[in-house]
Each structure stands twice: as C-alpha cells, then as structure tokens.
Write a protein that holds these residues in place. Structure first.
Motif, short mmCIF file in Angstrom:
data_model
loop_
_atom_site.label_atom_id
_atom_site.label_comp_id
_atom_site.label_asym_id
_atom_site.label_seq_id
_atom_site.Cartn_x
_atom_site.Cartn_y
_atom_site.Cartn_z
N ASP A 225 0.82 -1.21 0.00
CA ASP A 225 0.00 0.00 0.00
C ASP A 225 0.86 1.26 0.00
N HIS A 311 -5.78 3.79 -3.98
CA HIS A 311 -6.98 3.54 -3.17
C HIS A 311 -6.76 3.93 -1.71
N ARG A 314 -7.83 7.47 -1.89
CA ARG A 314 -9.26 7.52 -2.17
C ARG A 314 -10.11 7.10 -0.97
N SER A 315 -9.55 6.30 -0.09
CA SER A 315 -10.28 5.88 1.11
C SER A 315 -10.32 6.99 2.15
N ASN A 340 -5.85 2.46 9.71
CA ASN A 340 -6.98 2.06 8.86
C ASN A 340 -6.72 0.75 8.12
#
Length: 357
Positions: A225, A311, A314-315, A340
């Motif tokens: 990530d 993402h 975007r989260s 998160n």
C-alpha cells in the motif's frame, strides 16, 4: 542552472504542420501567458527518435559513480514479480525549486516506465523564483513538441499559503510543527485536485540527485500500500572524503523504547526527528537495519520518494494537519494509514540520493 537555446522549437518539424499553440496555461485562479518563442530556455532539444537530449553527462557519470552505493538495489528488487504497467500519477509540491527543475525532469525522463501511463502534477506555492514559469515551459515542451515523451496528463496548480521560513531554520524544532502542517496542507491540496483514475501515486521531492531508472517497477513489484526507499545524502567526513549518510529521518519503525516514550506523553505533544528536538525517540531508522534485510514494516515515512496505492488516498487517508499519534504530515499519513489497516513498508538497502545541502 544551465540554459539551452531554442525555447519551444522542435528541430525536426521542418515544413510540417505544427501542433496547435497553447494560448495560456491554467492554474487555480490565474491564467499565465507562456514566454515568447525567442527567449532562451532550460529545456533540451529533441533527438531523431523524439526523445530529449539533455545537455549534460551528469546522469550517466553519476550512475557510474554511484554503483557502489546502489549495488544492493537490483539484488533486493523482486524482478520475478514485475507488475502490469499500471497508470501512475507523480505528485510534487514545489516552492522556490527553479534551480533543481532541470535535474528533476532529467531523472523523470530516465524512468523505465511507459510514458503514456504517467501523469504528473505540481503545486507551486509561496514561490519567489521562476518555478512557475519554468513548469509552464516544460508543460508546453513535453505536451506539444515532444510526442515520444508526452505525459498522459501534465497539470500545474498554484495556491499560496502565505508561509515563509528562512532555509536555515527549516529543521529547528520550534518551527517544525507549523512548517510540517503547511506542508501537509500543500500535499492534501495537490492530491485532492490532481488524482484521477490512476492506480498508483508517487510523491517525489523536487530536489533529488539520483534514483535508478527501474525504481518504479522495483517498488511496484512488492505490491504494498505504501513503500519507500532509503534516501541518503553525500557529506564530507573529517578527512574530506565523500560519504553517504541517512537523509530522510522521517522513515522509521517504532521500538520498545519509543513506544514507552509515546505512552508517557500528553496527547498534544508533537514529535519530530533530528534537529534540536528535546525528545530522544529511540526509533529505528532505515540505516539502522542490517545490510541483508529487505522489506521491513515502518510506522513513519518521509516524502522524498513515496509510492502509494491510489486507493489509500481515495479511502480518505491524507496528510494530517492535526496531531495524530503525535505526528503530522508524512509521518502522520503513515500512522493514519496503518490505523486504517493499510501496510506501510520501507527498503533499507534500496538507496536514492538527495542533493547536497
């Protein structure tokens, strides 16, 4: 900065029809007119294959000179896991960066990644030099006169935050909280304005001296990530010889001692590494890991060269302008991402280099 002749002239257009002229370049709230065509420019001329010919041998010579520094990069990159050519958005917030832009684009042009998959966006804020104008020249040159090197998208945004700090005070602890909050505001402004449908976001400092051409594939191959390489800087030792030292103190792993310190602090206590900080955090930096260690989990990251799956942003994971677990900006981003459920990692022995300050 070196200046090269031929502002926007494609040397091989000849009598062919030229592409449509750019009448203006839009940035937030302003329309900036490009410079006249008879002005000199820092941009390179094109070669016969349509690629830029930088009037410099520094990149090649530096690559040779740095082989000993970067010898572990290929060894630890999992080349058997080379990903598909996903779309990439490069983001760089800039302030008074004119002297480094030629090197910035020279390194970008060296990347071994499909050009049509790369979009690039800049936020210029509180600048008093030619950063804005040089970026506009670059946009017109790449997007209109260099078909082989055209980016999928090239955006320039302008937003002043009316914050100024002398360069020699940048690392003073007393100035860090306000400075880093302003940097977080700039990063949040940029990614929320620029992010489209790209699969990856790459944050790059405007004043890096070297990174390998294969670095995007190398980092993407880990499929994490958030992932960062180890950013070093050249310093002379007492005998006058150049040595590489850790530059980015913002990429670190918590330790038993650092967690003990965190438990003892009030919620409103701000932490920053290095400088004249009154706190000894005992965190583990990337240069504290063994030479044979590859991918390692991190709790904080810097922003010199940070690859993020889109993402994550975007989260809703941005750069905190408030204290989150005693951190703001990039370290706060890493803490927030981990809270998160996202993974944050570093490569202690994959080196890039920052310009000497």
């Amino acid at each position: 900065m070196r200046h090269l002749d031929g502002a926007f002239n494609h040397p091989f257009l000849g009598g062919q029809e030229k592409s449509k002229e750019t009448k203006y370049v839009e940035t937030l709230g302003y329309n900036y007119l490009p410079q006249p065509k008879n002005t000199t420019t820092w941009l390179p001329k094109l070669t016969l294959n349509g690629k830029p010919s930088w009037n410099s041998s520094e990149l090649a010579s530096f690559s040779t000179e740095s082989r000993s520094v970067l010898k572990n990069n290929k060894a630890i990159a999992p080349h058997t896991l080379v990903p598909d050519n996903d779309s990439l958005l490069i983001l760089s917030p800039l302030k008074n960066n004119a002297d480094h832009l030629e090197r910035y684009f020279e390194l970008i042009d060296s990347l071994e990644y499909p050009r049509h998959k790369i979009s690039i966006a800049f936020l210029v804020s509180d600048s008093t030099d030619e950063t804005q104008q040089l970026l506009m020249e670059a946009k017109q040159w790449y997007q209109e006169h260099s078909p082989e090197m055209r980016f999928n998208r090239f955006d320039i945004f302008h937003q002043d935050f009316f914050y100024s700090l002398p360069r020699n005070q940048r690392h003073l602890f007393a100035k860090q909280r306000d400075r880093r909050i302003m940097m977080a505001r700039a990063r949040n402004y940029l990614w929320t304005r620029a992010l489209g449908n790209e699969q990856w976001v790459l944050w790059i400092d405007g004043d890096l001296e070297y990174y390998p051409p294969s670095i995007i594939h190398d980092l993407m191959a880990y499929d994490k990530d958030v992932i960062v390489p180890n950013c070093v800087i050249r310093k002379k030792n007492k005998r006058g010889k150049w040595r590489n030292k850790l530059y980015d103190l913002n990429s670190w792993q918590e330790t038993r001692k650092s967690r003990s310190l965190l438990e003892s602090l009030d919620d409103d206590t701000f932490l920053a590494e290095g400088g004249d900080s009154p706190y000894i955090t005992d965190r583990k930096y990337l240069n504290d890991f063994d030479e044979d260690e590859g991918l390692v989990p991190l709790d904080g990251v810097g922003g010199t060269f940070t690859l993020v799956k889109a993402h994550v942003h975007r989260s809703g994971i941005g750069f905190p302008t408030w204290l989150f677990q005693h951190q703001v900006e990039t370290e706060g981003f890493a803490k927030l991402a981990k809270a998160n459920g996202f993974g944050v990692f570093g490569l202690p022995n994959y080196n890039i280099r920052h310009v000497t300050e």
